[in-house]
Motif scaffolding. Structure first.
Motif, PDB file in Angstrom:
ATOM      1  N   ILE A 104     -42.231-120.750  38.316  1.00  0.00           N
ATOM      2  CA  ILE A 104     -41.854-121.961  37.595  1.00  0.00           C
ATOM      3  C   ILE A 104     -42.636-123.142  38.179  1.00  0.00           C
ATOM      4  CG2 ILE A 104     -39.959-123.417  36.805  1.00  0.00           C
ATOM      5  CD1 ILE A 104     -39.764-120.543  35.852  1.00  0.00           C
ATOM      6  N   PRO A 105     -43.681-123.619  37.523  1.00  0.00           N
ATOM      7  CA  PRO A 105     -44.502-124.695  38.088  1.00  0.00           C
ATOM      8  C   PRO A 105     -43.731-125.977  38.363  1.00  0.00           C
ATOM      9  CG  PRO A 105     -45.620-123.632  36.243  1.00  0.00           C
ATOM     10  CD  PRO A 105     -44.222-123.120  36.244  1.00  0.00           C
ATOM     11  N   SER A 106     -42.810-126.353  37.449  1.00  0.00           N
ATOM     12  CA  SER A 106     -42.077-127.613  37.618  1.00  0.00           C
ATOM     13  C   SER A 106     -41.141-127.575  38.824  1.00  0.00           C
ATOM     14  CB  SER A 106     -41.277-127.939  36.357  1.00  0.00           C
ATOM     15  OG  SER A 106     -40.344-126.900  36.065  1.00  0.00           O
ATOM     16  N   LEU A 107     -40.676-126.369  39.214  1.00  0.00           N
ATOM     17  CA  LEU A 107     -39.811-126.228  40.382  1.00  0.00           C
ATOM     18  C   LEU A 107     -40.586-125.789  41.619  1.00  0.00           C
ATOM     19  CD1 LEU A 107     -36.768-124.367  38.748  1.00  0.00           C
ATOM     20  CD2 LEU A 107     -37.064-126.819  39.088  1.00  0.00           C
ATOM     21  N   ARG A 108     -41.830-125.375  41.406  1.00  0.00           N
ATOM     22  CA  ARG A 108     -42.706-124.898  42.476  1.00  0.00           C
ATOM     23  C   ARG A 108     -42.050-123.758  43.263  1.00  0.00           C
ATOM     24  NH1 ARG A 108     -47.147-127.490  43.081  1.00  0.00           N
ATOM     25  NH2 ARG A 108     -47.490-126.550  45.136  1.00  0.00           N
ATOM     26  N   LYS A 109     -41.525-122.778  42.516  1.00  0.00           N
ATOM     27  CA  LYS A 109     -40.934-121.610  43.163  1.00  0.00           C
ATOM     28  C   LYS A 109     -40.856-120.465  42.160  1.00  0.00           C
ATOM     29  CE  LYS A 109     -35.993-122.331  42.226  1.00  0.00           C
ATOM     30  NZ  LYS A 109     -34.659-122.456  42.836  1.00  0.00           N
ATOM     31  N   TYR A 110     -40.639-119.246  42.710  1.00  0.00           N
ATOM     32  CA  TYR A 110     -40.433-118.076  41.869  1.00  0.00           C
ATOM     33  C   TYR A 110     -38.949-117.985  41.512  1.00  0.00           C
ATOM     34  CZ  TYR A 110     -45.144-116.320  42.755  1.00  0.00           C
ATOM     35  OH  TYR A 110     -46.511-116.172  42.802  1.00  0.00           O
ATOM     36  N   LEU A 111     -38.699-117.775  40.212  1.00  0.00           N
ATOM     37  CA  LEU A 111     -37.322-117.702  39.735  1.00  0.00           C
ATOM     38  C   LEU A 111     -36.794-116.277  39.758  1.00  0.00           C
ATOM     39  CD1 LEU A 111     -35.174-119.648  38.610  1.00  0.00           C
ATOM     40  CD2 LEU A 111     -35.893-119.005  36.319  1.00  0.00           C
ATOM     41  N   SER A 112     -37.693-115.299  39.576  1.00  0.00           N
ATOM     42  CA  SER A 112     -37.258-113.905  39.534  1.00  0.00           C
ATOM     43  C   SER A 112     -38.400-113.005  39.961  1.00  0.00           C
ATOM     44  CB  SER A 112     -36.785-113.530  38.121  1.00  0.00           C
ATOM     45  OG  SER A 112     -36.289-112.212  38.085  1.00  0.00           O
ATOM     46  N   TRP A 113     -38.046-111.808  40.472  1.00  0.00           N
ATOM     47  CA  TRP A 113     -39.029-110.843  40.957  1.00  0.00           C
ATOM     48  C   TRP A 113     -38.620-109.453  40.526  1.00  0.00           C
ATOM     49  CZ3 TRP A 113     -38.441-106.590  44.141  1.00  0.00           C
ATOM     50  CH2 TRP A 113     -39.606-106.030  44.674  1.00  0.00           C
ATOM     51  N   GLN A 114     -39.596-108.643  40.088  1.00  0.00           N
ATOM     52  CA  GLN A 114     -39.314-107.292  39.629  1.00  0.00           C
ATOM     53  C   GLN A 114     -40.393-106.333  40.115  1.00  0.00           C
ATOM     54  OE1 GLN A 114     -36.931-105.692  37.642  1.00  0.00           O
ATOM     55  NE2 GLN A 114     -35.639-107.500  37.771  1.00  0.00           N
ATOM     56  N   GLN A 115     -40.002-105.087  40.417  1.00  0.00           N
ATOM     57  CA  GLN A 115     -40.943-103.994  40.670  1.00  0.00           C
ATOM     58  C   GLN A 115     -40.687-102.943  39.598  1.00  0.00           C
ATOM     59  OE1 GLN A 115     -40.772-101.002  44.071  1.00  0.00           O
ATOM     60  NE2 GLN A 115     -42.496-102.284  44.713  1.00  0.00           N
ATOM     61  N   PRO A 116     -41.581-102.843  38.607  1.00  0.00           N
ATOM     62  CA  PRO A 116     -41.334-101.917  37.497  1.00  0.00           C
ATOM     63  C   PRO A 116     -41.192-100.484  37.964  1.00  0.00           C
ATOM     64  CG  PRO A 116     -43.148-103.415  36.999  1.00  0.00           C
ATOM     65  CD  PRO A 116     -42.831-103.580  38.458  1.00  0.00           C
ATOM     66  N   PRO A 117     -40.088 -99.798  37.615  1.00  0.00           N
ATOM     67  CA  PRO A 117     -39.917 -98.390  37.972  1.00  0.00           C
ATOM     68  C   PRO A 117     -40.747 -97.507  37.055  1.00  0.00           C
ATOM     69  CG  PRO A 117     -38.065 -99.130  36.669  1.00  0.00           C
ATOM     70  CD  PRO A 117     -38.922-100.344  36.898  1.00  0.00           C
ATOM     71  N   LEU A 118     -41.080 -96.343  37.537  1.00  0.00           N
ATOM     72  CA  LEU A 118     -41.882 -95.404  36.755  1.00  0.00           C
ATOM     73  C   LEU A 118     -41.039 -94.749  35.674  1.00  0.00           C
ATOM     74  CD1 LEU A 118     -44.450 -93.746  36.239  1.00  0.00           C
ATOM     75  CD2 LEU A 118     -43.671 -92.147  37.993  1.00  0.00           C
ATOM     76  N   VAL A 119     -41.538 -94.781  34.442  1.00  0.00           N
ATOM     77  CA  VAL A 119     -40.913 -94.099  33.313  1.00  0.00           C
ATOM     78  C   VAL A 119     -41.903 -93.081  32.796  1.00  0.00           C
ATOM     79  CG1 VAL A 119     -39.934 -94.323  31.009  1.00  0.00           C
ATOM     80  CG2 VAL A 119     -39.531 -96.100  32.715  1.00  0.00           C
ATOM     81  N   GLU A 120     -41.586 -91.776  32.904  1.00  0.00           N
ATOM     82  CA  GLU A 120     -42.497 -90.735  32.442  1.00  0.00           C
ATOM     83  C   GLU A 120     -42.393 -90.576  30.937  1.00  0.00           C
ATOM     84  OE1 GLU A 120     -41.851 -87.129  34.490  1.00  0.00           O
ATOM     85  OE2 GLU A 120     -42.570 -87.881  36.424  1.00  0.00           O
ATOM     86  N   GLU A 121     -43.526 -90.334  30.319  1.00  0.00           N
ATOM     87  CA  GLU A 121     -43.574 -90.076  28.881  1.00  0.00           C
ATOM     88  C   GLU A 121     -43.817 -88.597  28.652  1.00  0.00           C
ATOM     89  OE1 GLU A 121     -46.339 -92.526  26.911  1.00  0.00           O
ATOM     90  OE2 GLU A 121     -45.144 -94.342  27.126  1.00  0.00           O
ATOM     91  N   VAL A 122     -42.909 -87.924  27.940  1.00  0.00           N
ATOM     92  CA  VAL A 122     -43.045 -86.511  27.616  1.00  0.00           C
ATOM     93  C   VAL A 122     -43.281 -86.383  26.130  1.00  0.00           C
ATOM     94  CG1 VAL A 122     -41.948 -84.261  27.711  1.00  0.00           C
ATOM     95  CG2 VAL A 122     -41.508 -85.948  29.516  1.00  0.00           C
ATOM     96  N   GLY A 123     -44.427 -85.827  25.712  1.00  0.00           N
ATOM     97  CA  GLY A 123     -44.768 -85.733  24.298  1.00  0.00           C
ATOM     98  C   GLY A 123     -43.914 -84.704  23.595  1.00  0.00           C
ATOM     99  N   SER A 124     -43.447 -85.010  22.403  1.00  0.00           N
ATOM    100  CA  SER A 124     -42.639 -84.084  21.612  1.00  0.00           C
ATOM    101  C   SER A 124     -43.546 -83.238  20.739  1.00  0.00           C
ATOM    102  CB  SER A 124     -41.642 -84.876  20.755  1.00  0.00           C
ATOM    103  OG  SER A 124     -40.968 -84.017  19.872  1.00  0.00           O
ATOM    104  N   SER A 125     -43.178 -81.949  20.526  1.00  0.00           N
ATOM    105  CA  SER A 125     -43.974 -81.055  19.692  1.00  0.00           C
ATOM    106  C   SER A 125     -43.733 -81.307  18.216  1.00  0.00           C
ATOM    107  CB  SER A 125     -43.642 -79.591  20.032  1.00  0.00           C
ATOM    108  OG  SER A 125     -42.261 -79.335  19.805  1.00  0.00           O
ATOM    109  N   VAL A 126     -42.724 -82.087  17.881  1.00  0.00           N
ATOM    110  CA  VAL A 126     -42.421 -82.388  16.486  1.00  0.00           C
ATOM    111  C   VAL A 126     -42.983 -83.762  16.162  1.00  0.00           C
ATOM    112  CG1 VAL A 126     -40.616 -82.673  14.766  1.00  0.00           C
ATOM    113  CG2 VAL A 126     -40.332 -81.022  16.631  1.00  0.00           C
ATOM    114  N   GLY A 127     -43.973 -83.787  15.247  1.00  0.00           N
ATOM    115  CA  GLY A 127     -44.580 -85.051  14.860  1.00  0.00           C
ATOM    116  C   GLY A 127     -45.300 -85.673  16.032  1.00  0.00           C
ATOM    117  N   SER A 128     -45.336 -87.020  16.025  1.00  0.00           N
ATOM    118  CA  SER A 128     -46.006 -87.768  17.101  1.00  0.00           C
ATOM    119  C   SER A 128     -45.019 -88.559  17.925  1.00  0.00           C
ATOM    120  CB  SER A 128     -47.057 -88.708  16.488  1.00  0.00           C
ATOM    121  OG  SER A 128     -46.437 -89.608  15.596  1.00  0.00           O
TER     122      SER A 128
END
Length: 253
Positions: free
Chosen positions: A208-232
């Protein structure tokens, strides 16, 4: 030849006399209100305007005005979803209270209290501000990209991406939407490499530039993608959920 000059002098004296009377008349009635109120996001805020006078007077008009709209009027208690008005009468003074419900950034600004009475006229202003709204945040990561979302935040900010000490912000794409409450929804995406993805730690933070600080912090967790045999169609499964299903199946067998 001196007659016009005498007339002009008389007019000036009369004007000055009325100006002095008007100033004295205004000073008879006094208004008292806090010049500034800093609210927490989502809380209720009371704005109180007190009228007093050194002489006996009758209040004709007492009101709270904001955004080109009269919100409260003296002796007219009013209740709406966004605010509530209340009048308090004592022997020597009167108070008009404006209660703002669930204050949001859209409610910030100047609120003017006005009075007209037999003791004169006057006005005073209260500035309502909100420091910050933290909102909520989510994050995820798959083999192609990482995502961070910050919803219901205020003031507006920018998303910073890091992998260790490496700043990846310039490689990201960010979109921002302002809602009807004056809050911001910010979504940012960063392209990532799929190789050894579980060893790569990405961090996203809302600056947040106007406050000169970070408002929130995140570390994205891993989400695996498994392809389905039906359609796409693509089914997203958390790694922990997959292990749980396998264990249940083993117990059944």
């Amino acid at each position: 030849m001196s007659f016009p000059f005498a007339m002009r002098t008389r007019r000036v004296l009369i004007f000055c006399l009325f100006s002095v009377i008007a100033i004295v008349d205004c000073l008879i009635v006094q208004l008292h209100a806090r010049p500034q109120v800093e609210a927490q996001c989502g809380e209720d805020v009371k704005l109180m305007c007190n009228v007093s006078s050194s002489q006996q007077m009758d209040v004709k008009v007492l009101s709270w005005v904001a955004f080109n709209r009269t919100l409260c009027e003296y002796e007219r208690n009013r209740t709406e979803k966004e605010f509530h008005c209340e009048t308090t009468k004592l022997k020597d003074d009167q108070t008009l209270t404006l209660k703002l419900n669930n204050v949001m950034p859209v409610n910030t600004g100047k609120y003017l209290c006005k009075v007209q009475s037999t003791g004169g006229v006057n006005s005073t202003a209260t500035m309502v501000t909100i420091q910050e709204c933290k909102g909520r945040s989510t994050a995820s990561k798959n083999i192609s990209h990482a995502e961070c979302s910050f919803k219901g935040v205020y003031p507006s900010g920018s998303v910073h991406w890091f992998q260790g000490n490496t700043n990846l912000t310039n490689s990201s794409s960010t979109k921002e939407i302002k809602d009807q409450h004056g809050l911001y929804n910010i979504h940012s995406t960063l392209d990532v490499k799929g190789e050894h993805l579980h060893l790569q730690h990405y961090n996203c933070s809302l600056w947040i530039p106007s406050l000169r600080k970070y408002l929130s912090w995140q570390q994205p967790p891993l989400v695996e993608e498994v392809g389905s045999s039906v359609g796409s169609a693509t089914v997203r499964l958390q790694t922990g959920l997959c292990m749980m299903i396998v264990r249940v199946m083993q117990d059944v067998l």
